[in-house]
Design a protein around this motif. Structure first.
Motif, PDB file in Angstrom:
ATOM      1  N   THR A 193       3.516  -4.556   3.353  1.00  0.00           N
ATOM      2  CA  THR A 193       4.350  -3.367   3.436  1.00  0.00           C
ATOM      3  C   THR A 193       3.500  -2.145   3.143  1.00  0.00           C
ATOM      4  O   THR A 193       2.656  -2.174   2.251  1.00  0.00           O
ATOM      5  CB  THR A 193       5.499  -3.415   2.400  1.00  0.00           C
ATOM      6  N   VAL A 194       3.771  -1.072   3.884  1.00  0.00           N
ATOM      7  CA  VAL A 194       3.136   0.209   3.606  1.00  0.00           C
ATOM      8  C   VAL A 194       4.249   1.196   3.262  1.00  0.00           C
ATOM      9  O   VAL A 194       5.176   1.402   4.056  1.00  0.00           O
ATOM     10  CB  VAL A 194       2.308   0.731   4.799  1.00  0.00           C
ATOM     11  N   PHE A 195       4.185   1.759   2.071  1.00  0.00           N
ATOM     12  CA  PHE A 195       5.107   2.804   1.648  1.00  0.00           C
ATOM     13  C   PHE A 195       4.468   4.142   1.981  1.00  0.00           C
ATOM     14  O   PHE A 195       3.260   4.315   1.797  1.00  0.00           O
ATOM     15  CB  PHE A 195       5.351   2.726   0.133  1.00  0.00           C
TER      16      PHE A 195
ATOM     17  N   VAL B  59       0.853  -1.185   0.000  1.00  0.00           N
ATOM     18  CA  VAL B  59       0.000   0.000   0.000  1.00  0.00           C
ATOM     19  C   VAL B  59       0.889   1.235   0.000  1.00  0.00           C
ATOM     20  O   VAL B  59       1.939   1.259   0.660  1.00  0.00           O
ATOM     21  CB  VAL B  59      -0.913   0.010   1.250  1.00  0.00           C
ATOM     22  N   LEU B  60       0.472   2.270  -0.723  1.00  0.00           N
ATOM     23  CA  LEU B  60       1.180   3.549  -0.747  1.00  0.00           C
ATOM     24  C   LEU B  60       0.295   4.615  -0.118  1.00  0.00           C
ATOM     25  O   LEU B  60      -0.839   4.814  -0.546  1.00  0.00           O
ATOM     26  CB  LEU B  60       1.530   3.953  -2.179  1.00  0.00           C
ATOM     27  N   VAL B  61       0.821   5.288   0.901  1.00  0.00           N
ATOM     28  CA  VAL B  61       0.162   6.434   1.525  1.00  0.00           C
ATOM     29  C   VAL B  61       0.974   7.665   1.131  1.00  0.00           C
ATOM     30  O   VAL B  61       2.201   7.677   1.301  1.00  0.00           O
ATOM     31  CB  VAL B  61       0.112   6.291   3.065  1.00  0.00           C
ATOM     32  N   ILE B  62       0.311   8.676   0.607  1.00  0.00           N
ATOM     33  CA  ILE B  62       1.006   9.884   0.170  1.00  0.00           C
ATOM     34  C   ILE B  62       0.804  10.976   1.212  1.00  0.00           C
ATOM     35  O   ILE B  62      -0.326  11.345   1.522  1.00  0.00           O
ATOM     36  CB  ILE B  62       0.510  10.344  -1.210  1.00  0.00           C
TER      37      ILE B  62
ATOM     38  N   VAL C  52       7.002  -0.093 -10.706  1.00  0.00           N
ATOM     39  CA  VAL C  52       8.133  -0.988 -10.387  1.00  0.00           C
ATOM     40  C   VAL C  52       7.741  -1.909  -9.236  1.00  0.00           C
ATOM     41  O   VAL C  52       7.980  -3.122  -9.301  1.00  0.00           O
ATOM     42  CB  VAL C  52       9.387  -0.165 -10.037  1.00  0.00           C
ATOM     43  N   GLU C  53       7.159  -1.373  -8.176  1.00  0.00           N
ATOM     44  CA  GLU C  53       6.777  -2.187  -7.023  1.00  0.00           C
ATOM     45  C   GLU C  53       5.668  -3.177  -7.369  1.00  0.00           C
ATOM     46  O   GLU C  53       5.614  -4.276  -6.813  1.00  0.00           O
ATOM     47  CB  GLU C  53       6.326  -1.302  -5.856  1.00  0.00           C
ATOM     48  N   ARG C  54       4.817  -2.794  -8.265  1.00  0.00           N
ATOM     49  CA  ARG C  54       3.713  -3.671  -8.673  1.00  0.00           C
ATOM     50  C   ARG C  54       4.239  -4.940  -9.334  1.00  0.00           C
ATOM     51  O   ARG C  54       3.665  -6.011  -9.185  1.00  0.00           O
ATOM     52  CB  ARG C  54       2.808  -2.905  -9.633  1.00  0.00           C
TER      53      ARG C  54
END
Length: 64
Positions: free
Chosen positions: A27-29, A3-6, A60-62
């Motif tokens: 993982t949380v980015f 997951v990506l949190v901005i 890339v992470e996907r």
């Protein structure tokens, strides 16, 4: 799941912390992140502020 949190504030830290509690989340980015988000090994600060660069990072992470 990743997951990506901005964001870099306390709200983003709270969201990331809560997301870590989900069984499916590995993982949380957090972009760009902060000192608090750097303390948990499953949270990864991503020092990217440009949305195009974030989109590239996600692609890339996907694929990993």
């Amino acid at each position: 799941m990743k997951v990506l949190v901005i964001g870099s504030g306390g709200r983003e830290h709270a969201l990331a912390w809560k997301l870590l509690r989900a069984d499916r989340v590995q993982t949380v980015f957090v972009a760009p992140g902060n000192g608090g988000t750097a303390t948990d090994p499953r949270l990864r600060n991503v020092p990217i502020g440009d949305f195009n660069a974030l989109a590239d990072f996600v692609q890339v992470e996907r694929s990993c």
